[in-house]
Design a protein around this motif. Sequence first.
Motif, short mmCIF file in Angstrom:
data_model
loop_
_atom_site.label_atom_id
_atom_site.label_comp_id
_atom_site.label_asym_id
_atom_site.label_seq_id
_atom_site.Cartn_x
_atom_site.Cartn_y
_atom_site.Cartn_z
N ALA A 1 -8.78 -7.16 3.63
CA ALA A 1 -8.96 -6.37 4.70
C ALA A 1 -7.95 -5.64 5.12
O ALA A 1 -7.46 -6.43 5.38
CB ALA A 1 -10.06 -5.51 4.73
N GLY A 2 -7.80 -4.69 5.15
CA GLY A 2 -6.93 -4.09 5.79
C GLY A 2 -5.35 -3.24 4.82
O GLY A 2 -4.57 -2.92 5.45
N GLU A 3 -5.35 -4.21 4.04
CA GLU A 3 -4.23 -4.12 2.76
C GLU A 3 -3.98 -2.61 2.45
O GLU A 3 -4.58 -2.09 2.08
CB GLU A 3 -3.74 -5.39 1.78
CG GLU A 3 -3.84 -6.70 2.77
CD GLU A 3 -3.41 -7.26 1.91
OE1 GLU A 3 -3.66 -9.05 2.43
OE2 GLU A 3 -4.06 -7.50 0.78
N SER A 4 -2.80 -2.36 1.84
CA SER A 4 -2.25 -1.76 1.03
C SER A 4 -2.58 -2.12 -0.47
O SER A 4 -2.30 -2.63 -1.11
CB SER A 4 -1.18 -0.44 0.85
OG SER A 4 -1.34 -0.02 2.37
N LEU A 5 -3.87 -1.72 -1.03
CA LEU A 5 -3.91 -1.87 -2.77
C LEU A 5 -3.34 -0.68 -3.66
O LEU A 5 -4.13 0.04 -3.31
CB LEU A 5 -4.95 -2.23 -2.53
CG LEU A 5 -5.03 -2.88 -4.59
CD1 LEU A 5 -4.39 -3.58 -4.47
CD2 LEU A 5 -6.88 -3.03 -4.22
N VAL A 6 -2.41 -0.61 -4.31
CA VAL A 6 -2.11 0.32 -4.86
C VAL A 6 -2.26 -0.11 -6.84
O VAL A 6 -2.16 -1.14 -7.72
CB VAL A 6 -0.27 0.69 -5.58
CG1 VAL A 6 -0.11 1.57 -6.52
CG2 VAL A 6 0.40 0.67 -4.15
N THR B 1 -6.56 2.21 0.97
CA THR B 1 -6.65 0.53 1.97
C THR B 1 -7.75 0.43 1.43
O THR B 1 -8.38 0.55 1.29
CB THR B 1 -6.32 2.21 2.95
OG1 THR B 1 -5.47 2.84 3.80
CG2 THR B 1 -6.72 1.00 4.37
N VAL B 2 -7.60 -1.25 1.47
CA VAL B 2 -8.72 -2.12 1.41
C VAL B 2 -9.50 -2.24 2.24
O VAL B 2 -9.23 -2.43 3.43
CB VAL B 2 -8.44 -3.42 1.13
CG1 VAL B 2 -9.15 -4.84 0.68
CG2 VAL B 2 -7.71 -3.83 -0.39
N LYS B 3 -11.07 -1.85 1.60
CA LYS B 3 -11.88 -1.45 3.51
C LYS B 3 -12.72 -3.08 3.27
O LYS B 3 -13.21 -3.19 4.62
CB LYS B 3 -12.39 -0.46 3.67
CG LYS B 3 -11.68 0.47 3.34
CD LYS B 3 -13.59 1.80 3.18
CE LYS B 3 -13.90 1.99 4.13
NZ LYS B 3 -14.48 3.70 3.92
N ARG B 4 -12.81 -3.85 2.48
CA ARG B 4 -13.90 -4.57 1.60
C ARG B 4 -13.62 -5.42 0.90
O ARG B 4 -13.25 -5.19 -0.18
CB ARG B 4 -14.90 -4.78 2.55
CG ARG B 4 -15.96 -5.73 2.30
CD ARG B 4 -17.84 -4.69 2.90
NE ARG B 4 -17.84 -4.32 1.00
CZ ARG B 4 -18.56 -3.86 0.17
NH1 ARG B 4 -18.88 -5.44 -0.26
NH2 ARG B 4 -18.66 -3.07 -0.57
N PHE C 1 -15.27 -11.12 -7.95
CA PHE C 1 -15.16 -10.13 -6.58
C PHE C 1 -15.56 -8.29 -6.33
O PHE C 1 -14.72 -7.18 -7.40
CB PHE C 1 -13.34 -10.53 -6.31
CG PHE C 1 -12.89 -11.48 -5.61
CD1 PHE C 1 -12.61 -11.80 -3.91
CD2 PHE C 1 -13.10 -12.55 -6.62
CE1 PHE C 1 -12.37 -12.82 -4.14
CE2 PHE C 1 -12.69 -13.31 -6.51
CZ PHE C 1 -12.13 -14.14 -4.28
N ALA C 2 -15.49 -7.81 -5.56
CA ALA C 2 -15.66 -6.37 -5.31
C ALA C 2 -14.98 -6.09 -3.80
O ALA C 2 -14.99 -6.70 -2.75
CB ALA C 2 -17.69 -6.35 -4.61
N ILE C 3 -14.18 -5.09 -4.37
CA ILE C 3 -13.09 -4.70 -3.03
C ILE C 3 -13.36 -2.86 -3.52
O ILE C 3 -13.24 -1.99 -3.97
CB ILE C 3 -11.75 -5.47 -4.17
CG1 ILE C 3 -11.59 -6.06 -4.05
CG2 ILE C 3 -11.20 -4.58 -2.77
CD1 ILE C 3 -10.38 -6.57 -5.62
N GLU C 4 -13.90 -3.00 -1.95
CA GLU C 4 -13.86 -2.13 -1.72
C GLU C 4 -12.36 -0.94 -0.95
O GLU C 4 -11.84 -1.39 -0.24
CB GLU C 4 -14.93 -1.63 -0.19
CG GLU C 4 -15.38 0.05 0.04
CD GLU C 4 -16.57 -0.15 1.55
OE1 GLU C 4 -16.15 0.55 1.45
OE2 GLU C 4 -16.83 -1.22 1.68
N VAL C 5 -12.44 0.08 -1.78
CA VAL C 5 -10.64 0.86 -1.62
C VAL C 5 -11.38 2.07 -0.86
O VAL C 5 -12.12 2.88 -1.35
CB VAL C 5 -10.65 0.85 -2.43
CG1 VAL C 5 -9.59 -0.59 -2.81
CG2 VAL C 5 -11.48 1.56 -3.58
#
Length: 123
Positions: free
Chosen positions: A41-46, A57-60, A108-112
């Motif tokens: 969480a908090g990272e940039s994901l492209v 932006t990764v929220k969770r 993995f569930a990645i909330e963005v």
Amino acid sequence: MNETSATRELNIRMTYLRLIADAVKTVEVRVGYPKVRRIRAGESLVFVSGDVRLVTTVKRVTEYASFDAMLDHEDARSIGGDLGESRDGLLSVIRGIYPPEKERLGVFAIEVEPTSIEGAGAA
């Protein structure tokens, strides 16, 4: 670059990139490859599809034992847009991308949240 300010890239099909860009799809599903396990969480994901790059932006990040367990806890429409209207339909699509041996790596569930989009096909 330290882990908390890392920017990671993931390939994605254009259909799903567009859904994320339009904030229809807010949860990206991946399996537990080492690269995915390092997302925080908090990272940039492209997300990259062809020449289009969608910065988010990764929220969770939440790990589940299986796709079924994930769908017991996540909003299916946030994962698949209109595909999320049918749990079985969404599950079929996800399992079409990730066969059972990949699912066993962990889900993995990645909330963005989308922040910007770049590239010739971005408009």
